[in-house]
Design an enzyme around this catalytic site. Structure first.
Site, PDB file in Angstrom:
ATOM      1  N   GLU A  13       0.779  -1.293  -0.034  1.00  0.00           N
ATOM      2  CA  GLU A  13       0.024  -0.089   0.177  1.00  0.00           C
ATOM      3  C   GLU A  13       0.928   1.179  -0.061  1.00  0.00           C
ATOM      4  O   GLU A  13       0.359   2.414   0.439  1.00  0.00           O
ATOM      5  CB  GLU A  13      -0.808   0.108   1.177  1.00  0.00           C
ATOM      6  CG  GLU A  13      -2.054  -1.096   1.182  1.00  0.00           C
ATOM      7  CD  GLU A  13      -2.685  -1.058   2.445  1.00  0.00           C
ATOM      8  OE1 GLU A  13      -3.769  -0.524   2.460  1.00  0.00           O
ATOM      9  OE2 GLU A  13      -2.657  -1.881   3.358  1.00  0.00           O
ATOM     10  N   SER A 142      -6.344  -2.603   1.416  1.00  0.00           N
ATOM     11  CA  SER A 142      -6.404  -1.947  -0.046  1.00  0.00           C
ATOM     12  C   SER A 142      -7.072  -3.269  -1.094  1.00  0.00           C
ATOM     13  O   SER A 142      -6.538  -3.049  -2.178  1.00  0.00           O
ATOM     14  CB  SER A 142      -5.283  -1.305  -0.593  1.00  0.00           C
ATOM     15  OG  SER A 142      -5.227  -0.322   0.270  1.00  0.00           O
ATOM     16  N   TYR A 212      -8.897   4.175  -5.238  1.00  0.00           N
ATOM     17  CA  TYR A 212      -8.004   4.941  -5.407  1.00  0.00           C
ATOM     18  C   TYR A 212      -7.678   5.884  -6.609  1.00  0.00           C
ATOM     19  O   TYR A 212      -7.389   7.038  -6.596  1.00  0.00           O
ATOM     20  CB  TYR A 212      -6.633   4.530  -4.997  1.00  0.00           C
ATOM     21  CG  TYR A 212      -6.561   3.920  -3.681  1.00  0.00           C
ATOM     22  CD1 TYR A 212      -6.788   4.778  -2.374  1.00  0.00           C
ATOM     23  CD2 TYR A 212      -6.271   2.481  -3.462  1.00  0.00           C
ATOM     24  CE1 TYR A 212      -6.872   4.209  -1.287  1.00  0.00           C
ATOM     25  CE2 TYR A 212      -6.317   1.915  -2.159  1.00  0.00           C
ATOM     26  CZ  TYR A 212      -6.717   2.717  -1.178  1.00  0.00           C
ATOM     27  OH  TYR A 212      -6.684   2.087   0.209  1.00  0.00           O
ATOM     28  N   ARG A 251     -12.112   2.769  10.986  1.00  0.00           N
ATOM     29  CA  ARG A 251     -13.226   2.807   9.863  1.00  0.00           C
ATOM     30  C   ARG A 251     -13.523   1.080   9.624  1.00  0.00           C
ATOM     31  O   ARG A 251     -12.689   0.524   9.193  1.00  0.00           O
ATOM     32  CB  ARG A 251     -12.739   3.254   8.506  1.00  0.00           C
ATOM     33  CG  ARG A 251     -13.667   3.878   7.641  1.00  0.00           C
ATOM     34  CD  ARG A 251     -13.298   3.957   6.253  1.00  0.00           C
ATOM     35  NE  ARG A 251     -13.142   2.628   5.545  1.00  0.00           N
ATOM     36  CZ  ARG A 251     -11.943   2.478   4.775  1.00  0.00           C
ATOM     37  NH1 ARG A 251     -10.954   3.345   4.727  1.00  0.00           N
ATOM     38  NH2 ARG A 251     -11.763   1.264   4.014  1.00  0.00           N
ATOM     39  N   ASP A 253     -15.613  -1.712   7.312  1.00  0.00           N
ATOM     40  CA  ASP A 253     -16.142  -1.783   6.313  1.00  0.00           C
ATOM     41  C   ASP A 253     -17.286  -3.000   6.647  1.00  0.00           C
ATOM     42  O   ASP A 253     -17.155  -3.890   7.126  1.00  0.00           O
ATOM     43  CB  ASP A 253     -15.380  -2.151   5.414  1.00  0.00           C
ATOM     44  CG  ASP A 253     -14.415  -1.216   4.703  1.00  0.00           C
ATOM     45  OD1 ASP A 253     -14.570  -0.210   5.128  1.00  0.00           O
ATOM     46  OD2 ASP A 253     -13.011  -1.567   4.353  1.00  0.00           O
ATOM     47  N   GLU A 267     -14.115  -5.978   7.537  1.00  0.00           N
ATOM     48  CA  GLU A 267     -13.007  -5.506   8.186  1.00  0.00           C
ATOM     49  C   GLU A 267     -12.709  -4.315   8.998  1.00  0.00           C
ATOM     50  O   GLU A 267     -13.641  -3.352   8.543  1.00  0.00           O
ATOM     51  CB  GLU A 267     -11.508  -5.634   7.218  1.00  0.00           C
ATOM     52  CG  GLU A 267     -11.813  -4.642   6.141  1.00  0.00           C
ATOM     53  CD  GLU A 267     -10.331  -4.786   5.381  1.00  0.00           C
ATOM     54  OE1 GLU A 267      -9.605  -5.546   5.518  1.00  0.00           O
ATOM     55  OE2 GLU A 267     -10.443  -3.824   4.222  1.00  0.00           O
ATOM     56  N   ASN A 269     -10.154  -0.944   9.765  1.00  0.00           N
ATOM     57  CA  ASN A 269      -8.885  -0.326   9.437  1.00  0.00           C
ATOM     58  C   ASN A 269      -8.626   0.592  10.421  1.00  0.00           C
ATOM     59  O   ASN A 269      -9.341   1.493  10.904  1.00  0.00           O
ATOM     60  CB  ASN A 269      -9.364   0.426   8.149  1.00  0.00           C
ATOM     61  CG  ASN A 269      -9.838  -0.264   6.866  1.00  0.00           C
ATOM     62  OD1 ASN A 269      -8.923  -0.942   6.387  1.00  0.00           O
ATOM     63  ND2 ASN A 269     -11.243  -0.415   6.658  1.00  0.00           N
ATOM     64  N   GLY A 273      -7.225   5.399   4.942  1.00  0.00           N
ATOM     65  CA  GLY A 273      -6.447   6.224   4.044  1.00  0.00           C
ATOM     66  C   GLY A 273      -7.045   7.805   4.152  1.00  0.00           C
ATOM     67  O   GLY A 273      -8.055   8.094   4.600  1.00  0.00           O
TER      68      GLY A 273
END
Length: 304
Positions: A13, A142, A212, A251, A253, A267, A269, A273
């Protein structure tokens, strides 16, 4: 304040982290802070040994950044940093361990089967989940190394690909549904769930490019779900954050299944990002925090 920003790194990443680091540095400079930017890798440990700053903002993603190792080093050096500590970072990074913990506190997760490179055998392997399945490295982010398999041939190819990135691999049931994410912000015990974001990828699924590339996906805020599901998602995002011992921000998901069943966690995070297309800044903006104010808020929470 004097702030060091660690970005770049050596994980898959790296490119994402370079973009996150640039955004964080610009935000801090606009707020008047003195900033030291370090494109970090293990060979630059000496730079940290002599670092004289008020706080470190970790803009790294993946291994050696999001997995607890850099956090442990900064703890030993007694340097404050933004985000989760060693335990929270390590637990959230390993999708297998994180799922077991979240499941134990009542969070709904997808059926899965974990395998290890040392014990895996193509000849004797028996899949315990119905196709289609998602194959992913246990400790990558990612969507790196992730594939969807509809048959044995695709499954074995997916496992081989995932093993290139991690010795532990997770095979999960594929759940057709809406992808959403919930950011969490706040001091320990008083965390706040931010608005739910619905992710509509332009590609077949929410892959690296969709995440991204400019225009790779649309972020719909608030997500097009019922009030009851919104409350459920926000409650479970905070519960996931707390159960994994996360700190300051994270965060989570989710998939909201099309069949009407309750959302499933994908998951957590611990270092979301901070790129121009990232989700956490979008959620913060929705509650009135500009990018610069959000970065400042994260530092304030960490210093306190």
């Amino acid at each position: 304040m004097k702030v060091a920003v660690l970005y770049g790194g050596t994980s898959g990443e790296r490119e994402v982290s370079l973009s996150s680091g640039k955004g964080i540095i610009n935000a801090l400079e606009k707020k008047g802070h003195e900033v030291i930017g370090i494109d970090f890798n293990p060979s630059k440990i000496n730079e940290l040994l002599t670092l004289d700053v008020d706080v470190v903002f970790i803009g790294l993603h993946g291994r050696f950044g999001e997995d607890g190792r850099i956090q442990g080093l900064l703890d030993m050096l007694n340097i404050p940093y933004v985000g989760s500590g060693v335990l929270g970072s390590a637990l959230a990074m390993n999708k297998v361990k994180a799922k077991r913990i979240m499941e134990s506190v009542g969070i709904r997760v997808a059926k899965d089967q974990a395998i290890n490179a040392e014990t895996f055998s193509r000849e004797s392997f028996v899949l315990e989940i119905d196709y289609p399945v998602v194959v992913k490295p246990a400790s990558e982010g990612s969507t790196i190394g992730i594939t969807i398999a509809n048959n044995e041939q695709e499954l074995l190819a997916g496992i081989e690909e995932a093993f290139k990135h991690d010795e532990d691999v997770l095979i999960e049931e594929f759940i057709a549904g809406m992808e959403v994410t919930v950011s969490v912000l706040g001091k320990k015990g008083a965390e706040q769930a931010l608005p739910v974001i619905e992710i509509v990828p332009k590609n077949k699924f929410y892959d690296y490019e969709a995440k991204y590339a400019p225009g790779g996906s649309d972020h719909i805020i608030p997500a097009r779900v019922s009030d009851e599901i919104t409350v459920y998602l926000q409650k479970n995002a905070v519960l996931a954050h707390q159960s994994l011992n996360c700190k300051t921000y994270s965060r989570t998901d989710f998939i909201v299944p099309f069949d009407g069943s309750l959302p499933v966690v994908l998951e957590v995070n611990t270092l979301p990002g901070m790129t121009p297309t990232s989700l956490f800044p979008d959620a913060a903006k929705e509650i009135g925090l500009s990018y610069e104010d959000m970065i400042e808020r994260l530092i304030e929470l960490s210093i306190k």
